[in-house]
Write a protein that holds these residues in place. Structure first.
Motif, PDB file in Angstrom:
ATOM      1  N   GLU A 209       0.831  -1.206   0.000  1.00 45.83           N
ATOM      2  CA  GLU A 209       0.000   0.000   0.000  1.00 45.83           C
ATOM      3  C   GLU A 209       0.862   1.252   0.000  1.00 45.83           C
ATOM      4  O   GLU A 209       0.537   2.238  -0.668  1.00 45.83           O
ATOM      5  CB  GLU A 209      -0.927  -0.007   1.220  1.00 45.83           C
ATOM      6  N   VAL A 210       1.983   1.228   0.729  1.00 43.91           N
ATOM      7  CA  VAL A 210       2.894   2.377   0.699  1.00 43.91           C
ATOM      8  C   VAL A 210       3.406   2.599  -0.718  1.00 43.91           C
ATOM      9  O   VAL A 210       3.451   3.737  -1.200  1.00 43.91           O
ATOM     10  CB  VAL A 210       4.079   2.162   1.667  1.00 43.91           C
ATOM     11  N   ALA A 211       3.766   1.523  -1.413  1.00 41.63           N
ATOM     12  CA  ALA A 211       4.237   1.646  -2.796  1.00 41.63           C
ATOM     13  C   ALA A 211       3.156   2.238  -3.689  1.00 41.63           C
ATOM     14  O   ALA A 211       3.438   3.074  -4.562  1.00 41.63           O
ATOM     15  CB  ALA A 211       4.673   0.281  -3.320  1.00 41.63           C
ATOM     16  N   ARG A 212       1.912   1.836  -3.480  1.00 37.61           N
ATOM     17  CA  ARG A 212       0.818   2.397  -4.283  1.00 37.61           C
ATOM     18  C   ARG A 212       0.628   3.888  -3.993  1.00 37.61           C
ATOM     19  O   ARG A 212       0.378   4.687  -4.906  1.00 37.61           O
ATOM     20  CB  ARG A 212      -0.481   1.627  -4.016  1.00 37.61           C
ATOM     21  N   ARG A 213       0.743   4.266  -2.714  1.00 38.61           N
ATOM     22  CA  ARG A 213       0.608   5.689  -2.374  1.00 38.61           C
ATOM     23  C   ARG A 213       1.721   6.510  -3.010  1.00 38.61           C
ATOM     24  O   ARG A 213       1.495   7.627  -3.470  1.00 38.61           O
ATOM     25  CB  ARG A 213       0.650   5.859  -0.852  1.00 38.61           C
ATOM     26  N   VAL A 214       2.925   5.954  -3.006  1.00 35.98           N
ATOM     27  CA  VAL A 214       4.062   6.644  -3.634  1.00 35.98           C
ATOM     28  C   VAL A 214       3.775   6.884  -5.115  1.00 35.98           C
ATOM     29  O   VAL A 214       4.000   7.980  -5.640  1.00 35.98           O
ATOM     30  CB  VAL A 214       5.354   5.816  -3.457  1.00 35.98           C
ATOM     31  N   ARG A 215       3.259   5.873  -5.787  1.00 35.18           N
ATOM     32  CA  ARG A 215       3.020   5.978  -7.225  1.00 35.18           C
ATOM     33  C   ARG A 215       1.860   6.908  -7.557  1.00 35.18           C
ATOM     34  O   ARG A 215       1.779   7.430  -8.679  1.00 35.18           O
ATOM     35  CB  ARG A 215       2.762   4.592  -7.797  1.00 35.18           C
ATOM     36  N   ARG A 216       0.976   7.125  -6.582  1.00 36.35           N
ATOM     37  CA  ARG A 216      -0.148   8.046  -6.825  1.00 36.35           C
ATOM     38  C   ARG A 216       0.269   9.504  -6.696  1.00 36.35           C
ATOM     39  O   ARG A 216      -0.451  10.401  -7.155  1.00 36.35           O
ATOM     40  CB  ARG A 216      -1.294   7.744  -5.857  1.00 36.35           C
ATOM     41  N   ARG A 217       1.404   9.769  -6.052  1.00 30.96           N
ATOM     42  CA  ARG A 217       1.887  11.136  -5.897  1.00 30.96           C
ATOM     43  C   ARG A 217       2.590  11.587  -7.185  1.00 30.96           C
ATOM     44  O   ARG A 217       3.362  10.833  -7.759  1.00 30.96           O
ATOM     45  CB  ARG A 217       2.884  11.234  -4.734  1.00 30.96           C
ATOM     46  N   ARG A 218       2.325  12.798  -7.607  1.00 33.60           N
ATOM     47  CA  ARG A 218       3.034  13.354  -8.765  1.00 33.60           C
ATOM     48  C   ARG A 218       4.241  14.129  -8.237  1.00 33.60           C
ATOM     49  O   ARG A 218       4.194  15.342  -8.037  1.00 33.60           O
ATOM     50  CB  ARG A 218       2.108  14.239  -9.594  1.00 33.60           C
ATOM     51  N   THR A 219       5.300  13.398  -7.972  1.00 30.77           N
ATOM     52  CA  THR A 219       6.494  13.994  -7.389  1.00 30.77           C
ATOM     53  C   THR A 219       7.705  13.171  -7.823  1.00 30.77           C
ATOM     54  O   THR A 219       7.602  12.328  -8.717  1.00 30.77           O
ATOM     55  CB  THR A 219       6.372  14.054  -5.848  1.00 30.77           C
ATOM     56  N   GLN A 220       8.849  13.409  -7.198  1.00 32.23           N
ATOM     57  CA  GLN A 220      10.054  12.629  -7.475  1.00 32.23           C
ATOM     58  C   GLN A 220      10.243  11.615  -6.359  1.00 32.23           C
ATOM     59  O   GLN A 220       9.845  11.845  -5.218  1.00 32.23           O
ATOM     60  CB  GLN A 220      11.275  13.551  -7.567  1.00 32.23           C
ATOM     61  N   ILE A 221      10.878  10.490  -6.662  1.00 33.80           N
ATOM     62  CA  ILE A 221      10.964   9.400  -5.706  1.00 33.80           C
ATOM     63  C   ILE A 221      11.715   9.801  -4.429  1.00 33.80           C
ATOM     64  O   ILE A 221      11.329   9.396  -3.330  1.00 33.80           O
ATOM     65  CB  ILE A 221      11.597   8.135  -6.355  1.00 33.80           C
ATOM     66  N   LYS A 222      12.761  10.619  -4.526  1.00 34.63           N
ATOM     67  CA  LYS A 222      13.453  10.996  -3.292  1.00 34.63           C
ATOM     68  C   LYS A 222      12.564  11.876  -2.424  1.00 34.63           C
ATOM     69  O   LYS A 222      12.543  11.717  -1.190  1.00 34.63           O
ATOM     70  CB  LYS A 222      14.770  11.703  -3.585  1.00 34.63           C
ATOM     71  N   ARG A 223      11.827  12.789  -3.030  1.00 35.38           N
ATOM     72  CA  ARG A 223      10.900  13.611  -2.254  1.00 35.38           C
ATOM     73  C   ARG A 223       9.856  12.733  -1.561  1.00 35.38           C
ATOM     74  O   ARG A 223       9.456  12.990  -0.418  1.00 35.38           O
ATOM     75  CB  ARG A 223      10.220  14.642  -3.149  1.00 35.38           C
ATOM     76  N   ALA A 224       9.389  11.692  -2.248  1.00 39.06           N
ATOM     77  CA  ALA A 224       8.396  10.787  -1.666  1.00 39.06           C
ATOM     78  C   ALA A 224       8.981  10.046  -0.466  1.00 39.06           C
ATOM     79  O   ALA A 224       8.309   9.878   0.559  1.00 39.06           O
ATOM     80  CB  ALA A 224       7.903   9.801  -2.719  1.00 39.06           C
ATOM     81  N   LEU A 225      10.235   9.610  -0.576  1.00 37.37           N
ATOM     82  CA  LEU A 225      10.871   8.906   0.538  1.00 37.37           C
ATOM     83  C   LEU A 225      11.000   9.787   1.775  1.00 37.37           C
ATOM     84  O   LEU A 225      10.957   9.298   2.909  1.00 37.37           O
ATOM     85  CB  LEU A 225      12.264   8.415   0.131  1.00 37.37           C
ATOM     86  N   LEU A 226      11.164  11.091   1.564  1.00 33.73           N
ATOM     87  CA  LEU A 226      11.340  12.018   2.680  1.00 33.73           C
ATOM     88  C   LEU A 226      10.014  12.537   3.234  1.00 33.73           C
ATOM     89  O   LEU A 226      10.002  13.238   4.240  1.00 33.73           O
ATOM     90  CB  LEU A 226      12.206  13.206   2.239  1.00 33.73           C
ATOM     91  N   ASP A 227       8.902  12.195   2.572  1.00 36.10           N
ATOM     92  CA  ASP A 227       7.579  12.642   3.022  1.00 36.10           C
ATOM     93  C   ASP A 227       7.132  11.761   4.181  1.00 36.10           C
ATOM     94  O   ASP A 227       6.749  10.600   3.995  1.00 36.10           O
ATOM     95  CB  ASP A 227       6.592  12.542   1.854  1.00 36.10           C
ATOM     96  N   GLN A 228       7.150  12.308   5.395  1.00 40.14           N
ATOM     97  CA  GLN A 228       6.857  11.523   6.594  1.00 40.14           C
ATOM     98  C   GLN A 228       5.394  11.121   6.710  1.00 40.14           C
ATOM     99  O   GLN A 228       5.043  10.299   7.565  1.00 40.14           O
ATOM    100  CB  GLN A 228       7.291  12.301   7.846  1.00 40.14           C
ATOM    101  N   THR A 229       4.523  11.671   5.846  1.00 41.16           N
ATOM    102  CA  THR A 229       3.125  11.241   5.843  1.00 41.16           C
ATOM    103  C   THR A 229       2.923  10.037   4.934  1.00 41.16           C
ATOM    104  O   THR A 229       1.865   9.408   4.961  1.00 41.16           O
ATOM    105  CB  THR A 229       2.190  12.380   5.391  1.00 41.16           C
ATOM    106  N   LEU A 230       3.929   9.708   4.120  1.00 37.24           N
ATOM    107  CA  LEU A 230       3.882   8.508   3.274  1.00 37.24           C
ATOM    108  C   LEU A 230       4.566   7.336   3.971  1.00 37.24           C
ATOM    109  O   LEU A 230       4.016   6.247   4.074  1.00 37.24           O
ATOM    110  CB  LEU A 230       4.577   8.774   1.936  1.00 37.24           C
TER     111      LEU A 230
END
Length: 341
Positions: A209-230
């Motif tokens: 589910e975390v991977a799916r949430r990451v892919r739903r965000r229109r951002t860059q992968i490093k920014r997604a990794l640093l997003d503490q709400t993800l």
């Protein structure tokens, strides 16, 4: 800034050396270090004095110690904290850039105070360290970005798709009795932590589910990794290390990633943080130490972070650095192909 492995190292030390002790006195030497506590320094000290530190809990980079009342002599050494009235209170700590929680044992500890000591808790009844109980828990913070506060505990209302079924006898009505953080069985966490996602070392995290949430965000992968709400706990160092292991450039658009690619990055982040935890975390100077004042040494195993101009350990290509959100990103241009603009 301390990331998940560093904070977990501190949590483990608190669990072994201070849980079960009673706070007999509180000294606030710098009010700014308790700025997140609504009632100020005097109220902070009053809310802690006479309370027992019942557990040491962590979610991501946040630490908290649930509080229970001191039942006097003969009380159990480490009570479980709430349940009776639920939900209760906790001492919440965020280490910021340079915060340290240091355990001091022996009466003579009062003769020496760290030059950046901000808050001191005088303890009674702590477990023994080399035959001596801890007398103080010191909050030391050179850059003063960290903070302590006493916060109300609230139910963890996070939905857990695909997670385990709620066990019988849930502590809260209509609420799955899943631990809200490592170090406690309670589905409770401090209110300021309620928006923080589970981390990758949490046994209840739903990785798919975390991977799916990451892919739903229109951002860059490093920014997604640093997003503490993800997903919580990953900072700049371990993001770079995880991306190198996964062979993914930090600027790769998340919406263009396959599920398998997103999972590969999450698995790499989990792997690197587990290894760092085994080494006591990463420390480049004296600012990060565990509760005994010892530094972690995972920096010796870093593959790209801080290695600009050095050969990639996998292919020999020179490691590069680029600006990223007022910080730096390190990567191998051959192993981690930059995305087309």
């Amino acid at each position: 800034m301390p990331e998940l492995p560093e904070v977990e190292t501190v949590r483990d030390g608190l669990d072994r050396f201070v849980v079960g002790s009673v706070v007999r006195r509180v000294e606030v030497l710098r009010g700014y270090s308790v700025r997140r506590h609504e009632g100020g320094s005097l109220d902070f000290a009053g809310r802690l004095t006479g309370r027992r530190l019942a557990a040491a809990v962590r979610r991501g980079k946040f630490l908290w110690l649930p509080l229970s009342d001191d039942d006097g002599p003969g009380a159990p050494a480490a009570p479980a904290g709430p349940p009776a009235g639920l939900p209760g209170e906790a001492l919440l700590a965020h280490l910021g850039m340079s915060g340290q929680l240091l355990v001091r044992g022996g009466e003579s500890a009062d003769d020496w105070r760290h030059p950046h000591l901000r808050v001191r808790l005088h303890l009674e009844g702590a477990p023994l360290i080399d035959g001596t109980p801890a007398h103080y828990l010191d909050f030391v913070d050179q850059r003063t970005f960290g903070h302590l506060s006493v916060q109300d505990l609230v139910p963890d209302d996070e939905a857990l798709p695909g997670g385990p079924a709620s066990p019988a006898g849930s502590a809260l009505p209509d609420h799955p009795s899943l631990p809200a953080g490592l170090g406690s069985d309670l589905p409770l966490l401090p209110e300021p932590v309620a928006h923080i996602a589970r981390d990758l070392l949490d046994p209840y995290v739903d990785r798919a589910e975390v991977a799916r949430r990451v892919r739903r965000r229109r951002t860059q992968i490093k920014r997604a990794l640093l997003d503490q709400t993800l997903v919580s706990g990953v900072g700049n160092i371990y993001a770079d290390e995880a991306l190198w292991r996964a062979g993914v450039h930090g600027r790769r658009p998340t919406e263009r990633m396959r599920q398998a690619d997103a999972l590969r990055v999450l698995d790499a982040a989990t792997e690197v943080m587990r290894e760092a935890l085994g080494h006591g975390g990463t420390s480049f100077d004296a600012l990060y130490v565990n509760v005994n004042g010892e530094s972690g040494y995972f920096e010796r195993s870093l593959n790209v972070y801080g290695r600009e101009g050095e050969p990639c350990r996998r292919c020999g290509t020179e490691v590069r650095r680029e600006q990223f959100m007022n910080r730096s990103s390190y990567y191998c241009p051959r192993c981690q192909r930059a995305p087309r603009s």
